[in-house]
Enzyme design. Structure first.
Site, PDB file in Angstrom:
ATOM      1  N   ASP A 128       0.876  -1.163   0.000  1.00  0.00           N
ATOM      2  CA  ASP A 128       0.000   0.000   0.000  1.00  0.00           C
ATOM      3  C   ASP A 128       0.925   1.227   0.000  1.00  0.00           C
ATOM      4  O   ASP A 128       2.079   1.126   0.415  1.00  0.00           O
ATOM      5  CB  ASP A 128      -0.855  -0.054   1.272  1.00  0.00           C
ATOM      6  CG  ASP A 128      -1.699   1.178   1.435  1.00  0.00           C
ATOM      7  OD1 ASP A 128      -2.451   1.492   0.501  1.00  0.00           O
ATOM      8  OD2 ASP A 128      -1.594   1.843   2.487  1.00  0.00           O
ATOM      9  N   ASP A 148       0.004   5.156   0.774  1.00  0.00           N
ATOM     10  CA  ASP A 148      -0.198   6.111   1.878  1.00  0.00           C
ATOM     11  C   ASP A 148      -0.397   5.383   3.205  1.00  0.00           C
ATOM     12  O   ASP A 148      -1.304   4.580   3.351  1.00  0.00           O
ATOM     13  CB  ASP A 148      -1.404   7.016   1.566  1.00  0.00           C
ATOM     14  CG  ASP A 148      -1.185   7.808   0.283  1.00  0.00           C
ATOM     15  OD1 ASP A 148      -0.163   8.504   0.187  1.00  0.00           O
ATOM     16  OD2 ASP A 148      -2.015   7.693  -0.636  1.00  0.00           O
TER      17      ASP A 148
HETATM   18  O1  GMZ Z   1      -3.389   4.033   1.259  1.00  0.00           O
HETATM   19  P1  GMZ Z   1      -3.476   4.130  -0.227  1.00  0.00           P
HETATM   20  O2  GMZ Z   1      -4.413   3.111  -0.851  1.00  0.00           O
HETATM   21  O3  GMZ Z   1      -2.103   4.101  -0.898  1.00  0.00           O
HETATM   22  O4  GMZ Z   1      -4.053   5.582  -0.591  1.00  0.00           O
HETATM   23  C1  GMZ Z   1      -5.058   6.200   0.187  1.00  0.00           C
HETATM   24  C2  GMZ Z   1      -5.189   7.647  -0.244  1.00  0.00           C
HETATM   25  O5  GMZ Z   1      -5.487   7.722  -1.595  1.00  0.00           O
HETATM   26  C3  GMZ Z   1      -6.251   8.424   0.507  1.00  0.00           C
HETATM   27  O6  GMZ Z   1      -7.362   7.591   0.741  1.00  0.00           O
HETATM   28  C4  GMZ Z   1      -8.405   8.282   1.377  1.00  0.00           C
HETATM   29  O7  GMZ Z   1      -9.471   7.473   1.447  1.00  0.00           O
HETATM   30  P2  GMZ Z   1     -10.648   7.550   0.347  1.00  0.00           P
HETATM   31  O8  GMZ Z   1     -10.046   7.143  -0.987  1.00  0.00           O
HETATM   32  O9  GMZ Z   1     -11.192   8.941   0.283  1.00  0.00           O
HETATM   33  O10 GMZ Z   1     -11.575   6.544   0.901  1.00  0.00           O
HETATM   34  C5  GMZ Z   1      -7.966   8.736   2.757  1.00  0.00           C
HETATM   35  O11 GMZ Z   1      -7.592   7.630   3.551  1.00  0.00           O
HETATM   36  C6  GMZ Z   1      -6.782   9.667   2.572  1.00  0.00           C
HETATM   37  O12 GMZ Z   1      -6.283  10.068   3.833  1.00  0.00           O
HETATM   38  C7  GMZ Z   1      -5.694   8.972   1.802  1.00  0.00           C
HETATM   39  O13 GMZ Z   1      -4.666   9.870   1.493  1.00  0.00           O
HETATM   40 MG    MG Z   2      -2.968   3.228   3.045  1.00  0.00          MG
END
Ligand code: GMZ
Ligand code: MG
Ligand code: ZN
Length: 182
Positions: A9, A11
């Site tokens: 993953d 973020d």
């Molecule tokens: O953890 P990975 O999959 O690499 O990426 C997650 C991000 O694209 C974003 O996903 C969002 O969730 P929503 O997409 O809005 O549910 C939130 O959790 C944000 O804080 C976060 O930056």
């Molecule tokens: Mg993540």
């Protein structure tokens, strides 16, 4: 010999999740991520990133912004001796776009990105590892038949029910890798 990968993953695992990060200036690598990935690479694991990027559907940044950041990130990993084989992303979100985009197969917890990685690189799912910071990462890995599901606490807050979806839980990718490589 079977081919294996660590699905990462982004973020919360590779970088601190400041929320919809899309510029190198706000991309803060999590401590120990390069050492950990170098180690996994040396053990013969391909390094494959699978990341939800709903910031694109939400209009917070563009595909091109994402591509630029990804090139910069891949370059950093390559220079650290831990080359990323592929970065898969889902630009969708259930509240935006047409029916297909809202109901896509790539946004975790759906397994589309992981299955694409397994097929594109001829990997044996059972020999692969998923490292994530959310239950959705573990559920996607489970649906794709990934052998080892690892949660790290360097990202989102996790409930006891979330922790139950993982095979093991570690502080960050650094501790997870130490345990995996023992
Ligand atoms: O953890 P990975 O999959 O690499 O990426 C997650 C991000 O694209 C974003 O996903 C969002 O969730 P929503 O997409 O809005 O549910 C939130 O959790 C944000 O804080 C976060 O930056
Ligand atoms: Mg993540
Ligand atoms: Zn998608």
């Amino acid at each position: 010999m079977s081919r294996k990968a660590v699905f990462l993953d982004r973020d919360g695992v590779i970088n601190v999740d400041h929320g919809y990060v899309y510029r190198p200036g706000e991309f803060e690598f999590i401590e120990g991520v390069f050492d950990a990935c170098r180690h996994l690479h040396a053990l013969g694991y391909l390094l494959i990133v699978v990341t939800n990027q709903s910031g694109i559907a939400r209009g917070k940044y563009t595909e091109q912004d994402f591509r630029k950041l990804t090139e910069w990130m891949k370059d950093r990993f390559a220079r650290e001796g831990a080359p990323l084989t592929h970065v898969y992303h889902c630009p969708h979100h259930p509240d935006y776009g047409n029916a297909d985009e809202r109901d896509c197969y790539c946004r975790k917890p759906m397994p589309g990105m992981i299955i694409a990685g397994l097929n594109d690189y001829g990997l044996t799912a059972e020999d692969c590892i998923m490292i994530g910071d959310k239950r959705a990462d573990m559920e996607a890995a489970s649906a794709a038949g990934i052998g080892k599901k690892v949660l790290v606490m360097s990202g989102h807050a996790l409930s006891p029910a979330d922790l139950d979806t993982a095979d093991s839980v570690w502080q960050s990718i650094r501790e997870a890798t130490r345990a995996i490589c023992q």
